[in-house]
Design a protein around this motif. Structure first.
Motif, short mmCIF file in Angstrom:
data_model
loop_
_atom_site.label_atom_id
_atom_site.label_comp_id
_atom_site.label_asym_id
_atom_site.label_seq_id
_atom_site.Cartn_x
_atom_site.Cartn_y
_atom_site.Cartn_z
N TYR A 1 0.93 4.69 -2.57
CA TYR A 1 0.35 5.98 -1.79
C TYR A 1 1.79 6.51 -2.24
N GLU A 2 3.15 6.23 -2.43
CA GLU A 2 3.62 7.23 -2.93
C GLU A 2 3.80 7.02 -4.47
N PHE B 1 -4.11 2.94 2.25
CA PHE B 1 -4.32 3.69 1.45
C PHE B 1 -5.52 5.22 1.83
N SER B 2 -5.89 4.60 1.95
CA SER B 2 -6.76 5.35 2.70
C SER B 2 -5.85 5.89 4.01
N SER C 1 0.49 -1.42 -0.06
CA SER C 1 0.36 0.01 -0.48
C SER C 1 0.80 1.57 0.18
N LYS C 2 1.88 1.05 0.65
CA LYS C 2 2.61 2.38 0.89
C LYS C 2 3.56 2.91 -0.62
N GLN D 1 1.29 10.20 -4.97
CA GLN D 1 1.94 11.25 -4.45
C GLN D 1 2.73 11.97 -5.48
N ALA E 1 -3.65 8.58 3.78
CA ALA E 1 -3.54 9.75 2.46
C ALA E 1 -4.54 10.64 3.92
#
Length: 245
Positions: free
Chosen positions: A139-140, A188-189, A135-136, A143, A192
């Motif tokens: 998300y990266e 992920f949520s 998940s990291k 971003q 965020a």
């Protein structure tokens, strides 16, 4: 769920359907980068800002009261770096980023800087999250896109919207939510939200049905009661798993 090419369906809510991911005991709840009004009017748009002269319907909706605008859709795309290197991720979207930034500045100049802009993942017949990635990592990658690799002073979007759904083809793998995908969505949520972004979801009725305790990760089911058994895209609270975490 088919939608028009410009302005999509919109609805009134007293608060956005945000994921209620609870902070640890004693941990403060992060402040939103873009505060939401008490009453919100949400609209989805598939206008990709390809032509700034073709934004009239979106602008009119905002003038009529829309204060949360969700742009569709965005997806992850693996990119092979080298022969022996693992694939990394980037975001795939039809949005013209430069025009989108110009349009947001135009809205601000018109007095609509309060409007929250989210971007949606999924859609009917759309992809789920890619397997095999932490998940990291997801998300990266988001971003990096959302800040244009640090080239923007403000993020492109104030948050994200989960709109992962099923597929016309009943045998499609996206008619089942894998446990990995559900965990990716939830983690992920949380990342965020910790960074102050808005997180919302748009599950079809049977994907989050408070009148039922049934649960299944499959979304190619039929109604449990003898009603429209020809409809084979029913679900059993798959989005409830994310909220429960």
């Amino acid at each position: 769920m088919k939608r028009s090419s410009l302005l999509l369906s919109f609805f009134m809510m007293t608060s956005i359907c945000a994921l209620s991911l609870h902070p640890n005991r004693g941990q403060s709840i992060p402040l939103l980068r873009k505060p939401l009004a008490k009453n919100i009017l949400v609209a989805y748009t598939s206008n990709h800002c390809q032509d700034l002269e073709d934004m009239d319907k979106v602008t009119k909706a905002i003038q009529d009261g829309v204060n949360v605008l969700i742009w569709v859709f965005i997806a992850f795309e693996p990119v092979v770096v080298g022969d022996n290197s693992p694939a990394r991720l980037r975001m795939k979207s039809n949005l013209d980023v430069a025009n989108y930034q110009l349009y947001r500045r135009k809205l601000a100049d018109m007095g609509y800087s309060h409007v929250a802009h989210l971007v949606a993942f999924g859609g009917w017949n759309g992809p789920h999250l890619p397997p095999g990635y932490a998940s990291k990592d997801l998300y990266e990658a988001f971003q990096t896109y959302n800040t244009q690799a640090g080239q923007t002073s403000e993020p492109l979007f104030d948050g994200i919207d989960w709109d992962l759904e099923g597929h016309d083809n009943l045998k499609s793998p996206t008619n089942e939510f894998t446990m990995e995908c559900l965990d990716q969505m939830g983690e992920f949520s949380q990342m965020a939200k910790n960074d102050g972004f808005i997180v919302s979801m748009a599950p079809p009725e049977s994907y989050l049905d408070i009148t039922s305790s049934q649960f299944s990760r499959f979304i190619n089911l039929t109604y449990p009661e003898p009603w429209h058994q020809d409809f084979e895209y029913h679900g059993w609270n798959v989005y409830a798993y994310i909220l429960s975490k």
